[in-house]
Design an enzyme around this catalytic site. Structure first.
Site, PDB file in Angstrom:
ATOM      1  N   LYS A  53       0.843  -1.198   0.000  1.00 56.86           N
ATOM      2  CA  LYS A  53       0.000   0.000   0.000  1.00 56.86           C
ATOM      3  C   LYS A  53       0.879   1.249   0.000  1.00 56.86           C
ATOM      4  O   LYS A  53       0.592   2.226  -0.693  1.00 56.86           O
ATOM      5  CB  LYS A  53      -0.957  -0.026   1.202  1.00 56.86           C
ATOM      6  CG  LYS A  53      -2.066  -1.042   0.994  1.00 56.86           C
ATOM      7  CD  LYS A  53      -2.837  -1.387   2.255  1.00 56.86           C
ATOM      8  CE  LYS A  53      -3.803  -2.535   1.949  1.00 56.86           C
ATOM      9  NZ  LYS A  53      -4.401  -3.149   3.129  1.00 56.86           N
ATOM     10  N   GLN A  97      -5.063  -2.057   9.343  1.00 57.87           N
ATOM     11  CA  GLN A  97      -4.882  -3.362   8.710  1.00 57.87           C
ATOM     12  C   GLN A  97      -5.528  -4.456   9.562  1.00 57.87           C
ATOM     13  O   GLN A  97      -5.240  -4.582  10.751  1.00 57.87           O
ATOM     14  CB  GLN A  97      -3.375  -3.630   8.520  1.00 57.87           C
ATOM     15  CG  GLN A  97      -3.056  -4.886   7.758  1.00 57.87           C
ATOM     16  CD  GLN A  97      -3.531  -4.841   6.306  1.00 57.87           C
ATOM     17  OE1 GLN A  97      -3.377  -3.858   5.609  1.00 57.87           O
ATOM     18  NE2 GLN A  97      -4.138  -5.935   5.856  1.00 57.87           N
ATOM     19  N   ASP A 120     -11.535   2.296   3.614  1.00 58.43           N
ATOM     20  CA  ASP A 120     -11.832   0.870   3.479  1.00 58.43           C
ATOM     21  C   ASP A 120     -13.332   0.641   3.305  1.00 58.43           C
ATOM     22  O   ASP A 120     -13.760  -0.453   2.924  1.00 58.43           O
ATOM     23  CB  ASP A 120     -11.378   0.127   4.745  1.00 58.43           C
ATOM     24  CG  ASP A 120     -10.167  -0.751   4.484  1.00 58.43           C
ATOM     25  OD1 ASP A 120      -9.885  -1.027   3.309  1.00 58.43           O
ATOM     26  OD2 ASP A 120      -9.518  -1.159   5.462  1.00 58.43           O
TER      27      ASP A 120
END
Ligand code: NDP
Length: 283
Positions: A53, A97, A120
């Site tokens: 990322k 994460q 997200d």
């Protein structure tokens, strides 16, 4: 033989578009999109994802910051980091994460993220907007799947779509997205009876199960579009999807490979969501 959808190529096209749009945003508004990735612990797969990322952000000219907490960090430590990032002007997207260590409740953490920075798309506000048919940030993998289908020239409207898997991060949001694109949607799971009878009805079949090669050719309608979300590590180290690629490719009209199908789209959509968040902050 099915046409193999090249997720690497489509994701590269999207990253290029994002890079151009990020440059325009910087020139016009003086805003550089910023993504913060927060990692608790050192799970090897998570370390790889976080690194990827960071690299993807750098390639499109975004600011990226990484925050690492030890695996025994307390929930309140993580909440403090998130509170700080929520009020940081330079940061437009916050990604924690997953999975988190067992002693930290992921729902508490996700709800603590400012929904405008929830790139997200997991915050209940963003999930609710999707449910209401008025999406804001949409979860990256389902969004990437729809983009893959559309950019391959496949019409969704009026199609019978079957999704195997009902997780909050893939199956459920994908069902809502396909519904918003006017597909007739069925979602299957472990309690589904006569699974193959249902999968055989699908014009668009999506497997998001986490069981290597469980979708066989006899579960697929001839000419179906088959999207394989699964990422399964086999004992011999190879990666396998949830679809038996060799036999299903003989029967489908389009199919995504693993790797190189859905996977690259997830990061491309993360960049797109971060760009959108930065644009909103500029308004
Ligand atoms: P989850 O484990 O959260 O969900 C799996 C779903 O599959 C559940 O709904 C489960 O049903 C269903 N399921 C499991 N076994 C069967 C079966 N035999 N028959 C029918 N349904 C079944 O997984 P995720 O959604 O998080 O991920 C799915 C796969 O996609 C994984 O391989 C994961 O690694 C991959 N993935 C890939 C991404 C990418 O970027 N390429 C991103 C995210 C995930 P039930 O609800 O009844 O338990």
């Amino acid at each position: 033989m099915a046409f193999i959808i090249d997720g690497n190529k489509i994701a590269a096209d999207i990253r290029k578009e994002v890079k151009t749009q990020a440059m325009e945003l910087k020139e016009k508004e003086g805003v550089v999109p910023g993504l913060a990735v927060v990692l608790v612990g050192e799970a090897p797969a998570s370390l790889v994802y976080v690194k990827r990322k960071g690299i993807a952000c750098a390639e499109v000219g975004f600011l990226s910051r990484e925050y690492r907490l030890p695996s025994d960090a307390k929930e309140k430590d993580l909440l403090e980091v998130i509170a700080g990032l929520n009020s940081e002007k330079e940061i437009h997207g916050i990604l924690v994460q997953l999975p988190l260590p067992i002693h930290i409740n992921p729902d508490t953490i996700i709800e603590a993220i400012d929904f405008r920075k929830d790139v997200d798309g997991f915050h209940p506000y963003n999930m609710g907007r999707l449910l209401a048919g008025n999406p804001a940030h949409v979860a990256c993998t389902p969004k990437g799947i729809v983009e893959l289908i559309k950019r391959s020239g496949i019409t969704i409207e009026g199609k019978e779509a079957v999704i195997v898997g009902r997780s909050n991060i893939v199956g459920k949001p994908l069902a809502l997205l396909l519904l918003a694109h006017h597909a007739t949607v069925t979602v299957c799971h472990t309690r589904t009876i006569h699974l193959s009878e249902i999968t055989k009805r699908a014009d668009i079949l999506v497997a998001a199960v986490g069981k290597p090669e469980m979708i066989k050719a006899d579960m697929v309608k001839a000419g179906a579009v088959v999207i394989d979300v699964g990422v399964n590590r086999l004992d011999d180290g190879r990666l396998a999807g949830d679809v038996d690629f060799t036999e299903v490719a003989e029967k489908a009209s389009y199919i995504t490979p693993v790797p190189g199908g859905v996977g690259p789209m997830t990061i491309a959509m993360l960049l797109k969501n971060t760009l959108d968040a930065a644009r909103l902050s500029a308004k």
